[in-house]
Write an enzyme that holds these catalytic residues in place. Structure first.
Site, PDB file in Angstrom:
ATOM      1  CG  ASP A  33      -2.064   0.965   1.117  1.00 37.53           C
ATOM      2  OD1 ASP A  33      -2.442   1.316  -0.035  1.00 37.53           O
ATOM      3  OD2 ASP A  33      -2.587   1.397   2.155  1.00 37.53           O
ATOM      4  CD1 TRP A  38       7.211   6.360  -3.059  1.00 37.71           C
ATOM      5  CD2 TRP A  38       6.639   6.815  -5.181  1.00 37.71           C
ATOM      6  NE1 TRP A  38       8.365   6.396  -3.807  1.00 37.71           N
ATOM      7  CE2 TRP A  38       8.046   6.661  -5.114  1.00 37.71           C
ATOM      8  CE3 TRP A  38       6.061   7.094  -6.419  1.00 37.71           C
ATOM      9  CZ2 TRP A  38       8.863   6.792  -6.227  1.00 37.71           C
ATOM     10  CZ3 TRP A  38       6.883   7.238  -7.533  1.00 37.71           C
ATOM     11  CH2 TRP A  38       8.270   7.080  -7.428  1.00 37.71           C
ATOM     12  CG  HIS A  50      -0.714   2.027  -9.242  1.00 36.24           C
ATOM     13  ND1 HIS A  50      -0.875   1.669  -7.920  1.00 36.24           N
ATOM     14  CD2 HIS A  50      -1.815   2.763  -9.566  1.00 36.24           C
ATOM     15  CE1 HIS A  50      -2.024   2.175  -7.468  1.00 36.24           C
ATOM     16  NE2 HIS A  50      -2.603   2.843  -8.441  1.00 36.24           N
ATOM     17  CG  LEU A 144       8.653 -17.406  -3.613  1.00 36.53           C
ATOM     18  CD1 LEU A 144       8.617 -17.385  -2.092  1.00 36.53           C
ATOM     19  CD2 LEU A 144       9.085 -16.032  -4.138  1.00 36.53           C
TER      20      LEU A 144
HETATM   21  C1  IPE Z   1      -5.349  -2.729   0.004  1.00 38.21           C
HETATM   22  O1  IPE Z   1      -5.076  -1.395  -0.210  1.00 38.21           O
HETATM   23  C2  IPE Z   1      -5.424  -3.452  -1.307  1.00 38.21           C
HETATM   24  C3  IPE Z   1      -4.159  -3.625  -2.018  1.00 38.21           C
HETATM   25  C4  IPE Z   1      -2.979  -3.273  -1.596  1.00 38.21           C
HETATM   26  C5  IPE Z   1      -4.269  -4.270  -3.281  1.00 38.21           C
HETATM   27  P1  IPE Z   1      -6.235  -0.297  -0.285  1.00 38.21           P
HETATM   28  O2  IPE Z   1      -5.543   1.010  -0.465  1.00 38.21           O
HETATM   29  O3  IPE Z   1      -7.216  -0.670  -1.319  1.00 38.21           O
HETATM   30  O4  IPE Z   1      -6.889  -0.422   1.156  1.00 38.21           O
HETATM   31  P2  IPE Z   1      -7.812   0.588   1.966  1.00 38.21           P
HETATM   32  O5  IPE Z   1      -8.991   0.891   1.104  1.00 38.21           O
HETATM   33  O6  IPE Z   1      -7.006   1.806   2.263  1.00 38.21           O
HETATM   34  O7  IPE Z   1      -8.156  -0.161   3.215  1.00 38.21           O
HETATM   35  C1  IPE Z   2      -1.813   0.161  -3.274  1.00 36.41           C
HETATM   36  O1  IPE Z   2      -1.567   1.521  -3.351  1.00 36.41           O
HETATM   37  C2  IPE Z   2      -2.004  -0.453  -4.638  1.00 36.41           C
HETATM   38  C3  IPE Z   2      -3.381  -0.900  -4.911  1.00 36.41           C
HETATM   39  C4  IPE Z   2      -4.389  -0.817  -4.103  1.00 36.41           C
HETATM   40  C5  IPE Z   2      -3.598  -1.474  -6.213  1.00 36.41           C
HETATM   41  P1  IPE Z   2      -2.735   2.577  -3.333  1.00 36.41           P
HETATM   42  O2  IPE Z   2      -3.146   2.859  -4.740  1.00 36.41           O
HETATM   43  O3  IPE Z   2      -3.828   2.153  -2.428  1.00 36.41           O
HETATM   44  O4  IPE Z   2      -1.997   3.852  -2.748  1.00 36.41           O
HETATM   45  P2  IPE Z   2      -2.536   4.865  -1.647  1.00 36.41           P
HETATM   46  O5  IPE Z   2      -2.947   4.033  -0.462  1.00 36.41           O
HETATM   47  O6  IPE Z   2      -3.677   5.592  -2.259  1.00 36.41           O
HETATM   48  O7  IPE Z   2      -1.370   5.730  -1.346  1.00 36.41           O
HETATM   49 MG    MG Z   3      -4.158   2.378  -0.417  1.00 28.59          MG
END
Ligand code: IPE
Ligand code: IPE
Ligand code: MG
Length: 256
Positions: A33, A38, A50, A144
């Site tokens: 996450d 970032w 991403h 793995l």
């Molecule tokens: C969790 O991250 C899902 C993934 C990393 C794929 P999210 O950014 O979607 O989670 P919430 O919504 O903040 O809990």
């Molecule tokens: C996690 O990063 C990746 C996915 C959920 C696919 P986020 O896209 O949730 O990044 P933040 O949490 O908004 O920074």
């Molecule tokens: Mg997130």
């Protein structure tokens, strides 16, 4: 020299040693996450976050494979992530397809076995085929075990398991009194794999967000402030050392 977007921004961090093999988790899971934040911090679009995240992922998979971790699960796209704006979902899907195309040769060569956790029917036919062929191509690999959670939700996984058990019971194929924890574990995407020992979530939020709800029942949790694209081998080693120092009691008064 080719400079990647991540390496331009990557800070120098202190190296710490990996703990000995007998102190490593058999199954490590990552909630990757913080990609969006970032990118925002750098004035870049979320999709750049991403993309930078896939570079961190490459380093972490390589490291887990090199240090002899047996099972690794990564949360790449949740059942709830479909609720994001369409352009972000589209960008993520493109990135996932590109990731598989560019990484599958190295993963195959590194003896990694890929399992997708999540419903594949949600993906367009071409992408679904790509995912199935990645599993097919690596199915005899003995290194793995890499579980990639895509369109994954812990509740959806448990719900479909409950339906399956109910169906089998109704047909007389399963005696309700004979249902054990294994009856459930054996009907999950992670069938045959050990429960999660260590779950690491980057990005600063401290929640599970519907990831591996059954399998993390006694997992050690580490919440990292680091955004996923900045996560590195050095951070991983630091986290593995924290894990190695934890006392896992499983309800007892002292460690097993
Ligand atoms: C969790 O991250 C899902 C993934 C990393 C794929 P999210 O950014 O979607 O989670 P919430 O919504 O903040 O809990
Ligand atoms: C996690 O990063 C990746 C996915 C959920 C696919 P986020 O896209 O949730 O990044 P933040 O949490 O908004 O920074
Ligand atoms: Mg997130």
């Amino acid at each position: 020299m080719k400079l990647s977007i991540r390496s331009i921004f990557k800070k120098r961090e202190t190296f710490s040693e990996c703990p000995p093999a007998d102190k490593l988790p058999a199954h490590i899971a990552f909630i990757m996450d913080g990609n969006g934040r970032w990118a925002k911090k750098r004035g870049l679009p979320r999709s750049a976050g991403h993309a930078a995240g896939t570079e961190a992922l490459r380093e972490i998979i390589r490291t887990c494979s090199d240090i002899g971790i047996k099972h690794m699960s990564i949360y790449a796209f949740s059942t709830e992530n479909w609720n994001r704006p369409k352009d972000e979902v589209d960008a993520l899907m493109k990135l996932i397809t590109r990731y598989f195309k560019s990484e599958i040769d190295e993963l195959t060569e590194k003896n990694v076995r890929i399992t997708i956790l999540g419903g594949l029917d949600a993906f367009p036919p071409e992408q679904k085929q790509e995912l199935i062929s990645a599993m097919e191509r690596t199915k005899n690999n003995t290194g793995l075990k890499l579980n990639i959670a895509l369109n994954y939700g812990g509740r959806a996984e448990i719900l479909s398991c409950v339906k399956e058990i109910a169906r089998e019971s109704a047909q007389g194929a399963l005696d309700p009194e004979a249902i054990t924890y294994d009856t459930i574990s054996d009907r999950l995407y992670t069938k045959g794999q050990p429960d999660v020992d260590l779950l690491i979530r980057t990005g600063g939020d401290e929640r599970i967000s519907n990831f591996l709800l059954w399998q993390t029942w006694y997992a050690e949790l580490i919440f990292e402030k680091t955004y996923w694209p900045d996560y590195s081998k050095e951070r991983l080693f630091a986290d593995l050392n924290v894990y190695a120092g934890r006392e896992r009691r499983f309800g007892r008064t002292d460690a097993k």
